[in-house]
Write an enzyme that holds these catalytic residues in place. Sequence first.
Site, PDB file in Angstrom:
ATOM      1  N   ASP A 271      15.493  14.611  16.276  1.00 27.71           N
ATOM      2  CA  ASP A 271      15.635  13.230  15.840  1.00 27.71           C
ATOM      3  C   ASP A 271      16.623  12.481  16.734  1.00 27.71           C
ATOM      4  OD1 ASP A 271      14.799  11.295  13.870  1.00 27.71           O
ATOM      5  OD2 ASP A 271      16.927  11.273  13.303  1.00 27.71           O
TER       6      ASP A 271
ATOM      7  N   LEU B 240      23.152  -0.227  11.250  1.00 31.88           N
ATOM      8  CA  LEU B 240      24.134  -0.636  12.267  1.00 31.88           C
ATOM      9  C   LEU B 240      23.455  -1.479  13.352  1.00 31.88           C
ATOM     10  CD1 LEU B 240      26.059   2.734  12.773  1.00 31.88           C
ATOM     11  CD2 LEU B 240      26.755   0.773  11.375  1.00 31.88           C
TER      12      LEU B 240
ATOM     13  N   LYS C 229      16.017   9.040  19.169  1.00 35.78           N
ATOM     14  CA  LYS C 229      16.904   7.871  19.232  1.00 35.78           C
ATOM     15  C   LYS C 229      17.404   7.648  20.659  1.00 35.78           C
ATOM     16  CE  LYS C 229      18.278   8.342  14.426  1.00 35.78           C
ATOM     17  NZ  LYS C 229      19.217   9.023  13.520  1.00 35.78           N
TER      18      LYS C 229
ATOM     19  N   VAL D  35      17.465   3.099  15.097  1.00 36.30           N
ATOM     20  CA  VAL D  35      18.680   3.773  15.561  1.00 36.30           C
ATOM     21  C   VAL D  35      19.863   3.261  14.753  1.00 36.30           C
ATOM     22  CG1 VAL D  35      20.218   4.178  17.520  1.00 36.30           C
ATOM     23  CG2 VAL D  35      17.756   3.934  17.905  1.00 36.30           C
TER      24      VAL D  35
ATOM     25  N   ALA E 279       0.847  -1.195   0.000  1.00 33.97           N
ATOM     26  CA  ALA E 279       0.000   0.000   0.000  1.00 33.97           C
ATOM     27  C   ALA E 279       0.875   1.235   0.000  1.00 33.97           C
ATOM     28  CB  ALA E 279      -0.902   0.007   1.226  1.00 33.97           C
TER      29      ALA E 279
END
Length: 790
Positions: free
Chosen positions: A669, A604, A673, A600, A497
């Site tokens: 941001d 990694l 995290k 996060v 979707a």
Amino acid sequence: MNKGGKFARIMKFGGSSVGSAERIRNVAKIVLDALRQAQGKPTKGGVAVVVSAMQGVTDKLLALDFDFVKEKHLAAAKELKVPAPMELLNELELVIKGIKLLGDASPMALDLVASFGERLSSQLVASYLNKKTLSIAVDSRELVKTDSNFQNAAVDFTATNRNIKKFFSKLVVSRQSSVVVPVITGFISSDSAGKTTTLGRGGSDYSGAIFGVALGVDVVEIWTDADGIMTADPRIVKSAATLPQVSYEEAFEMAYFGAKVVHPATMLPAIKKNIPVLIKNTFNPKHPGTVIIGSAAKDGKIVKNVSAIDGMSLINVGGTDLAGVPGTAERVFRAVSEAKANVVLIAQASSEHTICLAVRNFEADRAVNAIKKEFENEVRRGKVAVERRDSQSIVAVVGDNMRGTPGIVGRVFAALGAAKINVSAIAQGGSERNISCVVNEGDKTAAIRALHREFFENVGELKIFLVGTGVVGGELLKQINLQLTTNDLQLKICGIADVEKMYLSEKGIDLRNWKKSVRAGEKTDLSKFIAEAAVMGGEKVFVDCTASEKIAKMYPQLVKSGFHIVTPNKKFNVSSHKEYTNLRSLLATHQKSFHYDANVGAGLPVISTIKNLLAAGDQIKKIEGVFSGTLSYLFNNFDGKRKFSDLVAQAKALGYTEPDPKEDLSGQDVGRKLLILARETGLPAELAEVKLENLVKPDSYFAGRIKKAKAKKSVLRYVATVQNGRMAASLKEVPMGNPLASLSGADNVFAIYTKYYKNPLVIRGAGAGAEVTAAAVLNGILRIKNGKTN
Ligand code: ADP
Ligand code: ASP
Ligand code: MG
């Protein structure tokens, strides 16, 4: 003001919905809600109600148990504070006495007795409703006319429609501008002589449709105690799921083969006028339930439902004389039909020497005798044998899309065989919408479960449902397609979707041209997307490649509906700590996984490393690092020779920043995290507790900071730290030897200090980018495939 019989909805409440005083109160609430909605409409201002007898009452009436019936209704009347239905109860007592006295429990007498169930309940419900809004009980026997086939009468629609229209057009009620709510008896009717007849057990659903169609309502609603029509009887299969949409034909077939949630005849009047039938749960009115309309859901599902009818007898008519003799089958069926026995299933035995038919137990004597009589000579000469096996069940799988789909019979056989269930006959219905098998009654439950597992819980391939086809979603599909061609991944994409369109296919979407399929799909409706996906069998993963908070809010529902979740979307994990922990306990209860490694550090392995350390008994003391690719890039390149704002402009031009660089500079941001990592270490923290330095500042500030840093042989880094229950990020001077100093490009770095890692465990590398993020998402999916919960 009464709007002349203009009813928006007809609402039929089954025995389970009116089973007690408390339940009747609940029904009244639902009806009043519906009435309020209807009255807001310009034309159809009313709702009509049809009721069954209170739960268990019909059975007790047919057993002539007056005391039970009396007690139940008196108790309910008392609790509802409405007058006791004494007149009806006295009359019933006389009728039952009479039957017992005469020893005459003819079908005609039993229909009269049974009629009291609906008459009593309609009176109770109407009396109670009348306390809140104008309401009257309506006896359907005066309106619904039938033939004289007691206990299973056939409706005369011409007379019935005429009567209903006439009655309701004259029903003018004008007290305080209220609209009267008629509470009509389901199930009961009368023949041309005025004798009471009934429409067959479970027949009040049919009454609902008869009245609804005659009154021209917009929707016929069947209110019961299940969340709509499900993939199997929820009492037999715990993991049964609601079917959001089925066709009239499918619903008929499911009901005919034992899905007793709706009576099969209900669909017949509705189909003629194309009026939708809605199956709703009285005890869970918010649930959308099932809508039965002209077309089946376009969900690519082949089998929709597994159901069963008990109390069958299997009759085998066999012998050498039958082979190749024309007209034999015709003789068998004529004999049975003349004996008024209904053939539920005809199976073609492979030998051609045998004709095999299933009839209801109580009609088996008649059918067998009729056949024996028809073949009297052959039987006497020992050329034909008639065998009968009782206590049989018919188990059926139903679905519109079975037509033209090969291999279903094989799967049915294989699944039953694997469950060691002996199948004595198998038949594909003329419509090809069903395959039905005859098994011993004792094997019924096992057979239903085996077939449900085969068609709805098959854990062969992992089914992926992707929402969001932007950079990461698109890249993910590309990577999966690449892997599929080279590896046996055992997964398929069954739904995609984007903001505009969605496309689902249980068979799997061809990833070489998924864009075309989605573009040709239907308008995106996420609830529908989820509902249709939920019905598909097997292990399912919902992949959220959006940044949408609205979708994140759906995770708890998704887990309850049986989905694992994999996502790079951070929105859920930064919601309130309560929502955060609630989802974790739901995941545990429903044994589902949630993979969000890409939250996060993109690709990694930060979150998985923390999880692994904790699982091994380590303790996290501190996490420190540079969590933002953009801020990393800016400070790796800022040497004080250029203005900081020029560098930001350059980074923006290179596509390293958000469209509005302030979003990166604000540190928001990084804050998200930080919270996610803090919670990972077990901290019950909230987003508001994160302390962030906002870097939306004048150039002079940065010029000053870099000068000081250089003097100390240090560099500037926007450092985020979780330590001692505190979460903070700010611009810091970092000495050259520190792991945070040696960064290049837009790399992220995470230094994890633990009880065992006093010298920190350092994870460094690209912390953003579609490729690494999509790879992390794919890795989460594959971990589910391999049964890993973390
Ligand atoms: P009512 O009293 O509302 O008429 P019924 O007992 O006649 O209710 O029908 C509802 C019941 O049907 C449910 O409680 C459920 O156990 C059973 N049922 C059988 N098959 C299905 C199915 N496929 N989906 C939902 N319910 C089913
Ligand atoms: N009361 C009737 C029965 O028990 C009709 C119905 O419930 O639909 O069969
Ligand atoms: Mg019913």
